[in-house]
Design a protein around this motif. Structure first.
Motif, PDB file in Angstrom:
ATOM      1  N   GLU A 155       8.513  95.257  36.293  1.00  0.00           N
ATOM      2  CA  GLU A 155       8.491  96.371  37.616  1.00  0.00           C
ATOM      3  C   GLU A 155       9.028  97.623  36.936  1.00  0.00           C
ATOM      4  O   GLU A 155      10.013  97.834  36.391  1.00  0.00           O
ATOM      5  N   LYS A 156       7.840  98.672  37.284  1.00  0.00           N
ATOM      6  CA  LYS A 156       8.375 100.079  36.771  1.00  0.00           C
ATOM      7  C   LYS A 156       9.168 100.600  37.802  1.00  0.00           C
ATOM      8  O   LYS A 156      10.171 101.384  37.194  1.00  0.00           O
ATOM      9  N   ALA A 157       9.392 100.629  38.866  1.00  0.00           N
ATOM     10  CA  ALA A 157      10.304 100.931  39.929  1.00  0.00           C
ATOM     11  C   ALA A 157      10.413  99.898  41.087  1.00  0.00           C
ATOM     12  O   ALA A 157      10.268  99.945  42.039  1.00  0.00           O
ATOM     13  N   LEU A 177      20.819 103.121  46.480  1.00  0.00           N
ATOM     14  CA  LEU A 177      19.451 103.964  45.963  1.00  0.00           C
ATOM     15  C   LEU A 177      18.619 102.624  45.292  1.00  0.00           C
ATOM     16  O   LEU A 177      19.123 101.842  44.461  1.00  0.00           O
ATOM     17  N   ASN A 178      17.313 102.914  45.537  1.00  0.00           N
ATOM     18  CA  ASN A 178      16.319 101.821  44.760  1.00  0.00           C
ATOM     19  C   ASN A 178      15.504 102.979  44.093  1.00  0.00           C
ATOM     20  O   ASN A 178      15.351 104.037  44.369  1.00  0.00           O
ATOM     21  N   ARG A 183      11.816 107.423  42.418  1.00  0.00           N
ATOM     22  CA  ARG A 183      10.723 107.890  41.810  1.00  0.00           C
ATOM     23  C   ARG A 183       9.831 108.696  42.802  1.00  0.00           C
ATOM     24  O   ARG A 183       9.278 109.812  42.445  1.00  0.00           O
ATOM     25  N   ASP A 184       9.722 108.654  43.918  1.00  0.00           N
ATOM     26  CA  ASP A 184       9.019 109.097  44.975  1.00  0.00           C
ATOM     27  C   ASP A 184       9.553 110.415  45.460  1.00  0.00           C
ATOM     28  O   ASP A 184       8.603 111.488  45.572  1.00  0.00           O
ATOM     29  N   SER A 192       6.409 109.514  36.149  1.00  0.00           N
ATOM     30  CA  SER A 192       6.528 108.935  37.581  1.00  0.00           C
ATOM     31  C   SER A 192       5.790 107.525  37.586  1.00  0.00           C
ATOM     32  O   SER A 192       6.113 106.574  38.177  1.00  0.00           O
ATOM     33  N   ASN A 193       4.839 107.657  36.458  1.00  0.00           N
ATOM     34  CA  ASN A 193       3.967 106.251  36.559  1.00  0.00           C
ATOM     35  C   ASN A 193       4.799 105.402  35.605  1.00  0.00           C
ATOM     36  O   ASN A 193       3.999 104.055  35.459  1.00  0.00           O
ATOM     37  N   GLY A 194       5.709 105.544  35.031  1.00  0.00           N
ATOM     38  CA  GLY A 194       6.245 104.699  33.815  1.00  0.00           C
ATOM     39  C   GLY A 194       7.323 103.921  34.270  1.00  0.00           C
ATOM     40  O   GLY A 194       7.654 103.893  35.440  1.00  0.00           O
ATOM     41  N   LYS A 195       7.929 103.179  33.661  1.00  0.00           N
ATOM     42  CA  LYS A 195       9.198 102.395  33.960  1.00  0.00           C
ATOM     43  C   LYS A 195      10.405 102.938  33.837  1.00  0.00           C
ATOM     44  O   LYS A 195      10.729 103.865  32.663  1.00  0.00           O
ATOM     45  N   LEU A 196      11.085 102.856  35.113  1.00  0.00           N
ATOM     46  CA  LEU A 196      12.298 103.783  35.209  1.00  0.00           C
ATOM     47  C   LEU A 196      13.754 103.202  35.294  1.00  0.00           C
ATOM     48  O   LEU A 196      13.651 102.056  35.424  1.00  0.00           O
TER      49      LEU A 196
END
Length: 241
Positions: A155-157, A177-178, A183-184, A192-196
């Protein structure tokens, strides 16, 4: 006048280190210096590697081992630190298939195990912030722990991962925080499209807020970007960069 330096660790083939530069290794008397004792220094720790935890007696030059752990790395150790007084230490462990926190009375040997590994604590010792050390290991092994696969690896985020607050007196944990929220709120494409992940996190001196580095994994030829974020104990989030 010049500053004198001397070796304080024993010459016993152990590899000694303390941890990160944001923690105090000395007890209140200045006699005992906390440290880790590793059996090697030339590779990243594996899941089965044990590290000794203890203190150097600066008067005798001896190492006093109090415990050992499989949740450690060479950058930050096991987050070993004095906890509230000279009789207690706090550090991370891997037990029952999870990374957890241990508070140990070094005089009596009494252990108290808390449900999550700690990334930082308030100065009064009441609260800790906790993050996913398996995710950090996949990003930078020198800062994470080996031995448990990240349950959110694909899962990226992930909504169920992020920053958690743990009460060090009761062991109660709540998610502050999640990754979706982080990200959003702040990240721009393509990051933002990557794994964070959160790589570093620390409380302010009063324990009312914390600062953290928010980053993306290096993937598909895209390097990592870092944003400095801060948050409070109610889950509010602020972008500082």
């Amino acid at each position: 006048a010049g500053v004198k330096a001397r070796v304080i660790t024993p010459n016993d083939n152990g590899h000694y280190f303390f941890g990160y530069y944001d923690l105090q290794p000395f007890d209140s008397t200045g006699r005992y210096h906390l440290c880790h004792k590793a059996p090697f220094e030339d590779r990243i720790p594996d899941k089965d590697d044990l590290c000794g935890l203890g203190a150097i007696d600066l008067q005798t030059g001896t190492f006093i081992q109090y415990a050992e752990t499989k949740a450690w790395n060479f950058q930050q150790g096991a987050f070993l630190r004095w906890y509230q007084d000279d009789n207690h230490i706090l550090f991370n462990v891997r037990e029952d298939g999870a990374y957890r926190c241990c508070i140990l009375n070094i005089q009596t040997g009494e252990r108290r195990i808390l449900p999550m590994a700690v990334a930082d604590t308030t100065r009064d010792g009441k609260y800790a912030v906790c993050v996913n050390f398996s995710r950090i290991f996949d990003f930078r092994p020198g800062y994470g722990y080996a031995g448990i696969k990240d349950p959110f690896f694909d899962e990226k985020a992930p909504e169920d991962d992020g920053v958690f607050l743990m009460d060090l007196e009761t062991g109660a944990v709540k998610q502050l925080l999640n990754y979706q929220t982080m990200r959003d709120a702040f990240f721009k494409e393509p990051y933002s499209n990557g794994k964070l992940l959160v790589n570093h996190i620390n409380f302010n001196p009063s324990g009312t807020h914390y600062a953290m580095l928010f980053r993306n994994f290096i993937e598909n030829g895209i390097g990592w970007k870092t944003q400095l974020l801060t948050g409070d104990l109610e889950g509010k989030l602020y972008c500082m960069s």
